[in-house]
Scaffold this motif. Structure first.
Motif, PDB file in Angstrom:
ATOM      1  N   CYS A  62      35.950  77.506 -41.327  1.00  0.00           N
ATOM      2  CA  CYS A  62      36.699  77.723 -40.074  1.00  0.00           C
ATOM      3  C   CYS A  62      36.135  78.922 -39.307  1.00  0.00           C
ATOM      4  CB  CYS A  62      38.181  77.946 -40.364  1.00  0.00           C
ATOM      5  SG  CYS A  62      39.050  76.475 -40.951  1.00  0.00           S
ATOM      6  N   ASN A  63      35.894  80.033 -40.012  1.00  0.00           N
ATOM      7  CA  ASN A  63      35.336  81.218 -39.341  1.00  0.00           C
ATOM      8  C   ASN A  63      33.953  80.931 -38.762  1.00  0.00           C
ATOM      9  OD1 ASN A  63      37.482  82.903 -39.668  1.00  0.00           O
ATOM     10  ND2 ASN A  63      36.472  84.319 -41.095  1.00  0.00           N
ATOM     11  N   TRP A  64      33.141  80.211 -39.513  1.00  0.00           N
ATOM     12  CA  TRP A  64      31.795  79.846 -39.024  1.00  0.00           C
ATOM     13  C   TRP A  64      31.914  78.999 -37.765  1.00  0.00           C
ATOM     14  CZ3 TRP A  64      29.641  74.971 -38.422  1.00  0.00           C
ATOM     15  CH2 TRP A  64      28.274  74.948 -38.110  1.00  0.00           C
ATOM     16  N   ARG A  65      32.847  78.046 -37.792  1.00  0.00           N
ATOM     17  CA  ARG A  65      33.022  77.150 -36.644  1.00  0.00           C
ATOM     18  C   ARG A  65      33.554  77.912 -35.433  1.00  0.00           C
ATOM     19  NH1 ARG A  65      30.685  73.672 -33.976  1.00  0.00           N
ATOM     20  NH2 ARG A  65      31.943  72.081 -32.964  1.00  0.00           N
ATOM     21  N   SER A  66      34.452  78.870 -35.667  1.00  0.00           N
ATOM     22  CA  SER A  66      34.941  79.714 -34.559  1.00  0.00           C
ATOM     23  C   SER A  66      33.777  80.449 -33.907  1.00  0.00           C
ATOM     24  CB  SER A  66      35.968  80.739 -35.068  1.00  0.00           C
ATOM     25  OG  SER A  66      37.176  80.101 -35.389  1.00  0.00           O
ATOM     26  N   GLN A  67      32.905  80.964 -34.742  1.00  0.00           N
ATOM     27  CA  GLN A  67      31.739  81.692 -34.239  1.00  0.00           C
ATOM     28  C   GLN A  67      30.865  80.776 -33.378  1.00  0.00           C
ATOM     29  OE1 GLN A  67      28.918  82.972 -37.273  1.00  0.00           O
ATOM     30  NE2 GLN A  67      28.824  84.998 -36.323  1.00  0.00           N
TER      31      GLN A  67
ATOM     32  N   LYS B  93      34.859  81.535 -30.432  1.00  0.00           N
ATOM     33  CA  LYS B  93      36.283  81.842 -30.613  1.00  0.00           C
ATOM     34  C   LYS B  93      36.442  82.993 -31.603  1.00  0.00           C
ATOM     35  CE  LYS B  93      37.884  78.093 -28.395  1.00  0.00           C
ATOM     36  NZ  LYS B  93      38.799  78.147 -27.246  1.00  0.00           N
ATOM     37  N   GLN B  94      37.646  83.558 -31.627  1.00  0.00           N
ATOM     38  CA  GLN B  94      37.952  84.609 -32.582  1.00  0.00           C
ATOM     39  C   GLN B  94      38.060  84.042 -33.990  1.00  0.00           C
ATOM     40  OE1 GLN B  94      41.527  86.433 -30.480  1.00  0.00           O
ATOM     41  NE2 GLN B  94      40.838  88.071 -31.836  1.00  0.00           N
ATOM     42  N   PRO B  95      37.532  84.740 -34.995  1.00  0.00           N
ATOM     43  CA  PRO B  95      37.764  84.283 -36.377  1.00  0.00           C
ATOM     44  C   PRO B  95      39.239  84.440 -36.735  1.00  0.00           C
ATOM     45  CG  PRO B  95      36.687  86.430 -36.377  1.00  0.00           C
ATOM     46  CD  PRO B  95      36.731  85.970 -34.939  1.00  0.00           C
ATOM     47  N   CYS B  96      39.772  83.528 -37.510  1.00  0.00           N
ATOM     48  CA  CYS B  96      41.188  83.569 -37.922  1.00  0.00           C
ATOM     49  C   CYS B  96      41.368  84.154 -39.313  1.00  0.00           C
ATOM     50  CB  CYS B  96      41.784  82.166 -37.866  1.00  0.00           C
ATOM     51  SG  CYS B  96      41.878  81.497 -36.197  1.00  0.00           S
TER      52      CYS B  96
ATOM     53  N   GLY C 163      41.523  80.655 -32.712  1.00  0.00           N
ATOM     54  CA  GLY C 163      40.250  80.161 -33.222  1.00  0.00           C
ATOM     55  C   GLY C 163      40.453  78.948 -34.109  1.00  0.00           C
ATOM     56  N   VAL C 164      39.369  78.542 -34.782  1.00  0.00           N
ATOM     57  CA  VAL C 164      39.446  77.391 -35.687  1.00  0.00           C
ATOM     58  C   VAL C 164      40.070  77.859 -37.006  1.00  0.00           C
ATOM     59  CG1 VAL C 164      38.093  75.678 -36.931  1.00  0.00           C
ATOM     60  CG2 VAL C 164      37.433  76.345 -34.608  1.00  0.00           C
ATOM     61  N   ARG C 165      41.022  77.105 -37.494  1.00  0.00           N
ATOM     62  CA  ARG C 165      41.722  77.489 -38.730  1.00  0.00           C
ATOM     63  C   ARG C 165      42.345  76.262 -39.371  1.00  0.00           C
ATOM     64  NH1 ARG C 165      47.057  77.257 -37.344  1.00  0.00           N
ATOM     65  NH2 ARG C 165      47.595  77.576 -35.161  1.00  0.00           N
TER      66      ARG C 165
END
Ligand SMILES: [Ca+2]
Ligand SMILES: [Ca+2]
Length: 232
Positions: A52-57, A61-64, A79-81
């Motif tokens: 999810c954090n990689w996808r936010s990046q 988007k902000q990391p969740c 962000g993606v979570r």
């Protein structure tokens, strides 16, 4: 000492659908069928949120999730979570009110990838004439997952909210509070994270939209995958 006899079996149990050759990753083929549209599985909760954090990046988007601990950041950033448990159930219901499944109150193999009991079995609402694991996706090689979109979507356009693979939710598992809550994010601490939706070899009971399951976040299994959410 030679290789333990169970090594191959363990490898099968933990198969993620992704193969690493030593230099590159590829999606595996099973029985001549590419698994590229099947759910990714054998992923820990930490693995899911790292994705999810990689996808936010990727999306700007902000990391969740905290980059060091991988614990969720509250209030949840845009962000993606993983979906909260409440979001997951809301999404699974697809706009229906008080129904057992995302489409209604009974289940058959035309609705979902799950294990149907023999007629006269445990659950009166399992009315599939076919028995056992899904006849289309039971190819004799675990896991018997199905590609996304193999069954009709629910009222929100979502697939496989019942069956196929368990889905990690964002929340720690805990008892529900007695009072009503708006957009709850779950207990502040716990031992296990929530899983929802059942999988390709669970009975109808576990595919119900209200059924709650849980497991330690560091565990992985070829029955567990995840789906991501993004606030728009
Ligand atoms: Ca049946
Ligand atoms: Ca599912």
């Amino acid at each position: 000492m030679g290789q333990a006899p169970w090594t191959t079996e363990i490898d099968e149990w933990y198969r993620s659908q992704i193969i690493y050759s030593g230099s590159s990753f590829t999606v595996r083929t099973k029985g001549g069928r590419s698994m590229v549209n099947d759910p990714m599985l054998s992923v820990t909760w930490y693995g899911a949120v790292a994705y999810c954090n990689w996808r936010s990046q990727q999306l700007g988007k902000q990391p969740c999730y905290d980059s060091a601990t991988l614990e969720p950041i509250y209030p949840l950033p845009n962000g993606v979570r993983l979906a909260t448990e409440a979001e997951w159930e809301y999404a699974a219901r697809g706009g229906l009110n008080g129904k057992r499944f995302p489409w209604g109150d009974t289940i058959t193999h035309s609705h979902a990838n799950y294990y149907s009991y023999w007629s006269g079995g445990h659950y009166s609402y399992d009315v599939s004439p076919t028995n056992g694991c899904h006849p289309t996706w039971n190819d004799g090689v675990y896991p018997y997952t199905s590609p996304a979109g193999s069954f009709p979507a629910n009222g929100y356009g979502l697939y496989d909210m019942a069956g196929n693979v368990w889905e990690w939710c964002n929340d720690w598992y805990g008892s529900y509070s007695s009072g009503s809550q708006t957009n709850p994010t779950g207990p502040t601490d716990g031992w296990s994270r929530v899983l929802r939706g059942g999988y390709w070899s669970t009975l109808a009971y576990y595919c119900r939209v209200a059924y709650r399951y849980y497991i330690r976040p560091g565990n992985r299994d070829y029955t567990i995958g995840f789906r991501v959410a993004l606030d728009l």
